[in-house]
Scaffold this active site. Structure first.
Site, PDB file in Angstrom:
ATOM      1  CB  THR A  84      -0.950   0.217   1.229  1.00 29.31           C
ATOM      2  OG1 THR A  84      -0.079  -0.310   2.449  1.00 29.31           O
ATOM      3  CG2 THR A  84      -1.911  -1.033   1.177  1.00 29.31           C
ATOM      4  CD  GLU A 142       3.198  -7.992  10.934  1.00 30.12           C
ATOM      5  OE1 GLU A 142       2.529  -9.005  10.818  1.00 30.12           O
ATOM      6  OE2 GLU A 142       3.945  -8.200  11.802  1.00 30.12           O
ATOM      7  CG  PHE A 143       2.464  -3.730  15.307  1.00 34.86           C
ATOM      8  CD1 PHE A 143       1.825  -2.291  15.384  1.00 34.86           C
ATOM      9  CD2 PHE A 143       1.399  -4.527  15.986  1.00 34.86           C
ATOM     10  CE1 PHE A 143       0.558  -1.783  15.553  1.00 34.86           C
ATOM     11  CE2 PHE A 143       0.048  -3.869  16.316  1.00 34.86           C
ATOM     12  CZ  PHE A 143      -0.263  -2.860  16.069  1.00 34.86           C
ATOM     13  CE  LYS A 197       1.776  -0.456  10.829  1.00 32.46           C
ATOM     14  NZ  LYS A 197       2.899  -1.056  11.379  1.00 32.46           N
ATOM     15  CG  ASN A 201       4.429   2.675  11.948  1.00 34.92           C
ATOM     16  OD1 ASN A 201       4.927   2.158  12.972  1.00 34.92           O
ATOM     17  ND2 ASN A 201       4.111   2.012  10.882  1.00 34.92           N
ATOM     18  N   PRO A 245      19.770   9.382  17.406  1.00 37.67           N
ATOM     19  CG  PRO A 245      20.660  11.367  18.168  1.00 37.67           C
ATOM     20  CD  PRO A 245      20.680  10.006  18.290  1.00 37.67           C
ATOM     21  CB  CYS A 253       6.127   1.376   7.932  1.00 39.04           C
ATOM     22  SG  CYS A 253       5.910  -0.200   6.975  1.00 39.04           S
ATOM     23  CG  ASP A 257       2.419   3.659   8.106  1.00 39.31           C
ATOM     24  OD1 ASP A 257       2.096   3.487   6.714  1.00 39.31           O
ATOM     25  OD2 ASP A 257       2.695   2.689   8.821  1.00 39.31           O
ATOM     26  CE  LYS A 307      14.793  -0.176  11.230  1.00 38.14           C
ATOM     27  NZ  LYS A 307      13.704  -1.208  11.570  1.00 38.14           N
ATOM     28  NE  ARG A 314      10.534  -1.751   1.303  1.00 39.20           N
ATOM     29  CZ  ARG A 314       9.524  -2.574   1.395  1.00 39.20           C
ATOM     30  NH1 ARG A 314       8.530  -2.758   0.418  1.00 39.20           N
ATOM     31  NH2 ARG A 314       9.393  -3.473   2.266  1.00 39.20           N
TER      32      ARG A 314
HETATM   33  N1  LIG Z   1       7.887  -4.024   5.862  1.00 39.10           N
HETATM   34  C1  LIG Z   1       7.503  -3.599   6.942  1.00 39.10           C
HETATM   35  O1  LIG Z   1       8.220  -3.517   7.995  1.00 39.10           O
HETATM   36  C2  LIG Z   1       5.794  -3.651   7.352  1.00 39.10           C
HETATM   37  C3  LIG Z   1       5.527  -3.684   8.900  1.00 39.10           C
HETATM   38  C4  LIG Z   1       4.169  -3.510   9.143  1.00 39.10           C
HETATM   39  C5  LIG Z   1       3.550  -3.326   7.782  1.00 39.10           C
HETATM   40  N2  LIG Z   1       3.766  -3.392   6.661  1.00 39.10           N
HETATM   41  C6  LIG Z   1       2.733  -3.121   5.555  1.00 39.10           C
HETATM   42  O2  LIG Z   1       2.425  -4.805   5.082  1.00 39.10           O
HETATM   43  C7  LIG Z   1       2.194  -4.435   3.725  1.00 39.10           C
HETATM   44  C8  LIG Z   1       3.112  -5.394   3.011  1.00 39.10           C
HETATM   45  O3  LIG Z   1       4.346  -4.699   3.268  1.00 39.10           O
HETATM   46  P1  LIG Z   1       5.795  -5.350   2.934  1.00 39.10           P
HETATM   47  O4  LIG Z   1       6.873  -4.887   3.407  1.00 39.10           O
HETATM   48  O5  LIG Z   1       5.639  -6.966   2.978  1.00 39.10           O
HETATM   49  O6  LIG Z   1       5.610  -5.444   1.151  1.00 39.10           O
HETATM   50  P2  LIG Z   1       6.647  -6.159   0.210  1.00 39.10           P
HETATM   51  O7  LIG Z   1       6.821  -4.976  -0.925  1.00 39.10           O
HETATM   52  O8  LIG Z   1       7.913  -6.605   0.947  1.00 39.10           O
HETATM   53  O9  LIG Z   1       5.927  -7.055  -0.144  1.00 39.10           O
HETATM   54  C9  LIG Z   1       4.632  -7.216  -0.857  1.00 39.10           C
HETATM   55  C10 LIG Z   1       4.691  -8.632  -1.936  1.00 39.10           C
HETATM   56  O10 LIG Z   1       3.414  -8.223  -2.669  1.00 39.10           O
HETATM   57  C11 LIG Z   1       3.529  -9.002  -3.771  1.00 39.10           C
HETATM   58  N3  LIG Z   1       2.400  -8.532  -4.708  1.00 39.10           N
HETATM   59  C12 LIG Z   1       2.340  -7.530  -5.304  1.00 39.10           C
HETATM   60  N4  LIG Z   1       1.121  -7.332  -6.047  1.00 39.10           N
HETATM   61  C13 LIG Z   1       0.664  -8.614  -5.999  1.00 39.10           C
HETATM   62  C14 LIG Z   1      -0.433  -9.226  -6.746  1.00 39.10           C
HETATM   63  N5  LIG Z   1      -1.551  -8.433  -7.383  1.00 39.10           N
HETATM   64  N6  LIG Z   1      -0.909 -10.396  -6.276  1.00 39.10           N
HETATM   65  C15 LIG Z   1      -0.101 -11.278  -5.607  1.00 39.10           C
HETATM   66  N7  LIG Z   1       1.096 -10.702  -5.020  1.00 39.10           N
HETATM   67  C16 LIG Z   1       1.636  -9.335  -5.310  1.00 39.10           C
HETATM   68  C17 LIG Z   1       4.889  -8.264  -4.282  1.00 39.10           C
HETATM   69  O11 LIG Z   1       5.432  -9.023  -5.305  1.00 39.10           O
HETATM   70  C18 LIG Z   1       5.761  -8.611  -3.042  1.00 39.10           C
HETATM   71  O12 LIG Z   1       6.400  -9.841  -2.796  1.00 39.10           O
HETATM   72  C19 LIG Z   1       2.209  -3.025   3.332  1.00 39.10           C
HETATM   73  O13 LIG Z   1       0.895  -2.393   3.505  1.00 39.10           O
HETATM   74  C20 LIG Z   1       3.008  -2.407   4.451  1.00 39.10           C
HETATM   75  O14 LIG Z   1       2.846  -0.954   4.980  1.00 39.10           O
HETATM   76  C21 LIG Z   1       5.077  -3.598   6.460  1.00 39.10           C
END
Ligand SMILES: NC(=O)c1ccc[n+]([C@@H]2O[C@H](COP(=O)([O-])OP(=O)(O)OC[C@H]3O[C@@H](n4cnc5c(N)ncnc54)[C@H](O)[C@@H]3O)[C@@H](O)[C@H]2O)c1
Length: 387
Positions: A84, A142-143, A197, A201, A245, A253, A257, A307, A314
């Site tokens: 997202t 998800e955290f 959420k 954040n 810092p 995120c 967010d 990190k 990203r």
């Molecule tokens: N990364 C984090 O630390 C974190 C923590 C908490 C919440 N989130 C939230 O969780 C969500 C996912 O984050 P992430 O970091 O896992 O993302 P990511 O980019 O690592 O993974 C997303 C996956 O979705 C796949 N994808 C995209 N379109 C698709 C489709 N139409 N069908 C099937 N697969 C598809 C991509 O290929 C990718 O592998 C986001 O909304 C993010 O804000 C992320």
């Protein structure tokens, strides 16, 4: 009775959850990226986390990866962990991927429970539930932190469930089945869970910005940032964590967010949210100006990842500082093994010794062992050696 679970989106969130759930349930991990699907089916970790590879090597897995949504049709539970991203034009999250997958699940006559794990704007789940009454849609935030996705899913601080129905309780049990600790479970409505959420954040972003501004003040006045932060943080109401810092908050995120929460406020009076976003931009300008004050000819950038141990950059704050310096016509050299040496825009090297010898100053958001021999050249605000 939940026996089979499909997780759609095998990124940070989906792959860590899928691998843990596959110890207890039959799991289909679905992603449109075939390289991820093949890796998973060959028992290879997607994330650069040793714990994930250990799990894949050592634990029995009931896991099949696929690029087809059909694979989820015989599941009782589908978990959506899809991107997202923030859309700067609409000032809102782009939820189109989630929406199209929900649409497809509805068209395929999927009738189980759908859990949204992606971070979404407040009100999204409610709107989707109204649009697709045949699906039972819940939001569970998800955290996890990148770099320790599996560990955080094994030891969550809390499980927030955005619904109070029987389905919500059944899904909470599924999430409890994978944890090693005993986290509290909070049941609330989906708007509230979505707000948890975004506010969590935004609090973290606020805290980072606060300590970064403290550091800007100390730097400008030649004061010890560490002494001040130690003195401030020993108040138990403030606490000592998350106060190191940096060049600014970043990662996938926090930047998006905070902006989404600001958008959700619409006309409700607020001051902090806008300031936090502005503060983060100011901090990066401040860091760039500090670098310029040393008059370096060649500015070295050590890693773009946010990190230590991260496998992506990203929304990297270092990248933004680098862009500011580039716009000012400065000569930059980047040491980043994750970037190609043939990068079109930046001079990138993978030769650490050459990088250290050629750079007049080295920017490092986080200090690294490999920079210890050139410490006097390094510009970092990493006071505590923590991420
Ligand atoms: N990364 C984090 O630390 C974190 C923590 C908490 C919440 N989130 C939230 O969780 C969500 C996912 O984050 P992430 O970091 O896992 O993302 P990511 O980019 O690592 O993974 C997303 C996956 O979705 C796949 N994808 C995209 N379109 C698709 C489709 N139409 N069908 C099937 N697969 C598809 C991509 O290929 C990718 O592998 C986001 O909304 C993010 O804000 C992320």
């Amino acid at each position: 009775m939940i026996k089979k679970i499909a997780v759609i989106g095998a990124g940070y969130v989906g792959s860590s959850l899928g691998i843990l759930l596959a110890q207890h349930y039959e799991v289909a991990l679905i992603d449109k990226d075939l390289s991820k699907v093949n890796k998973l089916n060959n028992g290879q970790a997607i994330l650069d986390e040793s714990l994930m590879q250990d799990f894949l090597n050592e634990k029995e897995q009931n896991l099949v990866a696929s690029d087809s949504l059909q694979e989820c049709l015989d599941s009782q539970l589908v978990i959506l962990s899809l991107p997202t991203n923030y859309d700067a034009e609409s000032n809102y999250f782009d939820t189109s991927i989630l929406e199209s997958v929900l649409h497809e699940l509805n068209d395929l006559a999927f009738r189980g429970v759908v859990v949204i794990k992606s971070t979404v704007p407040i009100g999204f789940t409610f709107r989707m539930q109204e649009l697709y009454p045949s699906l039972s849609i819940l939001f569970i935030p998800e955290f996890l932190r990148e770099g320790q996705a599996l560990m955080d899913n094994l030891n969550p601080s809390r499980i927030v469930v955005g619904d109070k129905s029987d389905n919500a309780h059944a899904v909470a049990e599924v999430f409890m089945s994978i944890v090693e600790n005993t986290p509290p479970i909070l049941f609330m409505n989906s708007n509230e869970a979505e707000a948890v959420k975004l506010f969590a954040n935004t609090y973290l972003a606020t805290r980072v910005s606060f300590f970064n501004e403290l550091d800007s003040y100390a730097l400008e006045h030649g004061l010890s940032t560490k002494d001040i932060i130690d003195g401030v943080s020993m108040d138990p109401r403030i606490g000592a964590g998350y106060n190191n810092p940096s060049f600014g908050y970043g990662g996938y995120c926090l930047p998006k967010d905070t902006k989404q929460l600001l958008a959700n406020f619409e006309n409700i009076p607020q001051g902090i949210l806008k300031s936090v976003i502005e503060s983060n931009a100011l901090r990066k300008d401040f860091i760039a100006q500090k670098i310029l004050s040393f008059n370096p000819k060649i500015i070295g950038i050590h890693r773009l990842v946010m990190k230590k141990g991260s496998d992506n950059f990203r929304e990297s704050a270092t990248f933004d500082v680098m862009q500011i310096l580039k716009k000012l016509g400065k000569t930059l050299m980047v040491f980043e093994p994750l970037l190609s040496e043939n990068h079109a825009e930046f001079q990138v090297t993978h030769d650490l010794n050459y990088f250290k010898a050629t750079s007049d100053i080295i920017l490092a958001n986080r200090m690294d062992e490999e920079l210890m021999d050139v410490q006097t050249k390094v510009f970092s605000r990493d006071i505590y050696g923590e991420n």
